[in-house]
Design a protein around this motif. Structure first.
Motif, PDB file in Angstrom:
ATOM      1  N   ALA A  41      18.631  35.046  56.900  1.00  0.00           N
ATOM      2  CA  ALA A  41      19.889  35.795  56.878  1.00  0.00           C
ATOM      3  C   ALA A  41      21.080  34.885  57.175  1.00  0.00           C
ATOM      4  CB  ALA A  41      19.832  36.940  57.880  1.00  0.00           C
ATOM      5  N   ALA A  42      20.909  33.974  58.116  1.00  0.00           N
ATOM      6  CA  ALA A  42      22.003  33.052  58.432  1.00  0.00           C
ATOM      7  C   ALA A  42      22.330  32.159  57.239  1.00  0.00           C
ATOM      8  CB  ALA A  42      21.642  32.204  59.646  1.00  0.00           C
ATOM      9  N   CYS A  43      21.306  31.659  56.572  1.00  0.00           N
ATOM     10  CA  CYS A  43      21.546  30.811  55.396  1.00  0.00           C
ATOM     11  C   CYS A  43      22.145  31.614  54.248  1.00  0.00           C
ATOM     12  CB  CYS A  43      20.251  30.135  54.955  1.00  0.00           C
ATOM     13  SG  CYS A  43      19.692  28.884  56.109  1.00  0.00           S
ATOM     14  N   ALA A  44      21.744  32.872  54.090  1.00  0.00           N
ATOM     15  CA  ALA A  44      22.330  33.728  53.053  1.00  0.00           C
ATOM     16  C   ALA A  44      23.803  33.995  53.348  1.00  0.00           C
ATOM     17  CB  ALA A  44      21.561  35.034  52.950  1.00  0.00           C
ATOM     18  N   LEU A  45      24.139  34.197  54.616  1.00  0.00           N
ATOM     19  CA  LEU A  45      25.550  34.396  54.980  1.00  0.00           C
ATOM     20  C   LEU A  45      26.373  33.147  54.714  1.00  0.00           C
ATOM     21  CD1 LEU A  45      25.393  36.496  58.257  1.00  0.00           C
ATOM     22  CD2 LEU A  45      26.360  37.167  56.065  1.00  0.00           C
ATOM     23  N   VAL A  46      25.813  31.997  55.010  1.00  0.00           N
ATOM     24  CA  VAL A  46      26.526  30.746  54.718  1.00  0.00           C
ATOM     25  C   VAL A  46      26.760  30.628  53.216  1.00  0.00           C
ATOM     26  CG1 VAL A  46      26.324  28.226  54.722  1.00  0.00           C
ATOM     27  CG2 VAL A  46      25.784  29.521  56.777  1.00  0.00           C
ATOM     28  N   LEU A  87      21.650  34.133  47.464  1.00  0.00           N
ATOM     29  CA  LEU A  87      20.227  34.043  47.148  1.00  0.00           C
ATOM     30  C   LEU A  87      19.714  32.621  47.354  1.00  0.00           C
ATOM     31  CD1 LEU A  87      17.729  35.509  46.021  1.00  0.00           C
ATOM     32  CD2 LEU A  87      18.465  34.762  43.760  1.00  0.00           C
ATOM     33  N   PHE A  88      20.500  31.646  46.937  1.00  0.00           N
ATOM     34  CA  PHE A  88      20.131  30.245  47.148  1.00  0.00           C
ATOM     35  C   PHE A  88      20.034  29.936  48.636  1.00  0.00           C
ATOM     36  CE2 PHE A  88      21.385  25.773  47.702  1.00  0.00           C
ATOM     37  CZ  PHE A  88      20.347  25.171  47.032  1.00  0.00           C
ATOM     38  N   GLY A  89      20.969  30.447  49.430  1.00  0.00           N
ATOM     39  CA  GLY A  89      20.936  30.234  50.877  1.00  0.00           C
ATOM     40  C   GLY A  89      19.711  30.855  51.517  1.00  0.00           C
ATOM     41  N   ALA A  90      19.341  32.051  51.069  1.00  0.00           N
ATOM     42  CA  ALA A  90      18.145  32.699  51.608  1.00  0.00           C
ATOM     43  C   ALA A  90      16.893  31.913  51.241  1.00  0.00           C
ATOM     44  CB  ALA A  90      18.043  34.128  51.086  1.00  0.00           C
ATOM     45  N   ALA A  91      16.855  31.380  50.015  1.00  0.00           N
ATOM     46  CA  ALA A  91      15.703  30.569  49.602  1.00  0.00           C
ATOM     47  C   ALA A  91      15.624  29.285  50.422  1.00  0.00           C
ATOM     48  CB  ALA A  91      15.795  30.244  48.112  1.00  0.00           C
ATOM     49  N   VAL A 111      12.020  34.090  61.106  1.00  0.00           N
ATOM     50  CA  VAL A 111      12.065  33.990  59.645  1.00  0.00           C
ATOM     51  C   VAL A 111      13.237  34.776  59.091  1.00  0.00           C
ATOM     52  CG1 VAL A 111      10.850  34.643  57.525  1.00  0.00           C
ATOM     53  CG2 VAL A 111       9.602  33.567  59.387  1.00  0.00           C
ATOM     54  N   ILE A 112      13.392  36.003  59.549  1.00  0.00           N
ATOM     55  CA  ILE A 112      14.484  36.838  59.058  1.00  0.00           C
ATOM     56  C   ILE A 112      15.834  36.288  59.500  1.00  0.00           C
ATOM     57  CG2 ILE A 112      15.518  39.143  59.252  1.00  0.00           C
ATOM     58  CD1 ILE A 112      12.636  40.220  59.424  1.00  0.00           C
ATOM     59  N   GLY A 113      15.920  35.809  60.734  1.00  0.00           N
ATOM     60  CA  GLY A 113      17.188  35.293  61.244  1.00  0.00           C
ATOM     61  C   GLY A 113      17.658  34.055  60.521  1.00  0.00           C
ATOM     62  N   VAL A 114      16.762  33.103  60.284  1.00  0.00           N
ATOM     63  CA  VAL A 114      17.144  31.870  59.586  1.00  0.00           C
ATOM     64  C   VAL A 114      17.528  32.179  58.146  1.00  0.00           C
ATOM     65  CG1 VAL A 114      16.278  29.659  58.715  1.00  0.00           C
ATOM     66  CG2 VAL A 114      15.849  30.319  61.065  1.00  0.00           C
ATOM     67  N   LEU A 173      14.224  30.182  53.838  1.00  0.00           N
ATOM     68  CA  LEU A 173      12.772  30.344  53.819  1.00  0.00           C
ATOM     69  C   LEU A 173      12.063  29.000  53.729  1.00  0.00           C
ATOM     70  CD1 LEU A 173      12.296  33.473  51.541  1.00  0.00           C
ATOM     71  CD2 LEU A 173      11.838  33.275  53.983  1.00  0.00           C
ATOM     72  N   PHE A 174      12.619  28.088  52.938  1.00  0.00           N
ATOM     73  CA  PHE A 174      12.039  26.751  52.834  1.00  0.00           C
ATOM     74  C   PHE A 174      12.086  26.039  54.179  1.00  0.00           C
ATOM     75  CE2 PHE A 174      12.546  22.179  52.087  1.00  0.00           C
ATOM     76  CZ  PHE A 174      11.329  21.911  51.467  1.00  0.00           C
ATOM     77  N   VAL A 175      13.187  26.167  54.897  1.00  0.00           N
ATOM     78  CA  VAL A 175      13.319  25.526  56.212  1.00  0.00           C
ATOM     79  C   VAL A 175      12.293  26.097  57.183  1.00  0.00           C
ATOM     80  CG1 VAL A 175      14.847  25.372  58.223  1.00  0.00           C
ATOM     81  CG2 VAL A 175      15.716  24.837  55.957  1.00  0.00           C
ATOM     82  N   VAL A 176      12.090  27.413  57.156  1.00  0.00           N
ATOM     83  CA  VAL A 176      11.114  28.034  58.053  1.00  0.00           C
ATOM     84  C   VAL A 176       9.710  27.544  57.732  1.00  0.00           C
ATOM     85  CG1 VAL A 176      10.035  30.228  58.646  1.00  0.00           C
ATOM     86  CG2 VAL A 176      12.503  30.050  58.563  1.00  0.00           C
ATOM     87  N   VAL A 177       9.382  27.455  56.440  1.00  0.00           N
ATOM     88  CA  VAL A 177       8.060  26.959  56.057  1.00  0.00           C
ATOM     89  C   VAL A 177       7.903  25.500  56.474  1.00  0.00           C
ATOM     90  CG1 VAL A 177       6.605  26.393  54.064  1.00  0.00           C
ATOM     91  CG2 VAL A 177       7.727  28.610  54.201  1.00  0.00           C
ATOM     92  N   ALA A 178       8.943  24.699  56.302  1.00  0.00           N
ATOM     93  CA  ALA A 178       8.872  23.290  56.692  1.00  0.00           C
ATOM     94  C   ALA A 178       8.710  23.146  58.201  1.00  0.00           C
ATOM     95  CB  ALA A 178      10.118  22.554  56.212  1.00  0.00           C
TER      96      ALA A 178
END
Length: 84
Positions: free
Chosen positions: A63-68, A10-14, A58-61, A17-22
């Motif tokens: 999901a990738a961060c959530a997997l990490v 969950l932290f990775g997904a958040a 958005v979904i790809g970034v 999302l922050f990276v995409v917004v930035a």
């Protein structure tokens, strides 16, 4: 133990999302090159080329961060960490 994996996913997904917004907040106006103003459409950066399909980006970034986060949680659980 799975709570740690879920929390880090969950932290990775958040963070994703922050990276995409930035990245979307980067300026896209004209820039100056050799004392001539050039429109932003003539210059292609990585962010502009990767965001041609914004929802996929958005979904790809995210999901990738959530997997990490999930893999980091698995690694920490193997090392003996617990979530209390």
């Amino acid at each position: 133990m799975r709570d740690l994996q879920r929390l880090l996913a969950l932290f990775g997904a958040a963070v994703g999302l922050f990276v995409v917004v930035a990245l979307s907040a980067l300026p896209t106006g004209p820039y100056r090159s050799d004392y001539v103003f050039v429109e932003s459409g003539s210059r292609t950066t990585f962010v502009e080329s990767a965001t041609e399909t914004p929802m996929l980006f958005v979904i790809g970034v995210s999901a990738a961060c959530a997997l990490v986060g999930w893999f980091v949680g698995s690694f920490l659980i193997r090392r003996g960490w617990t979530f209390r």
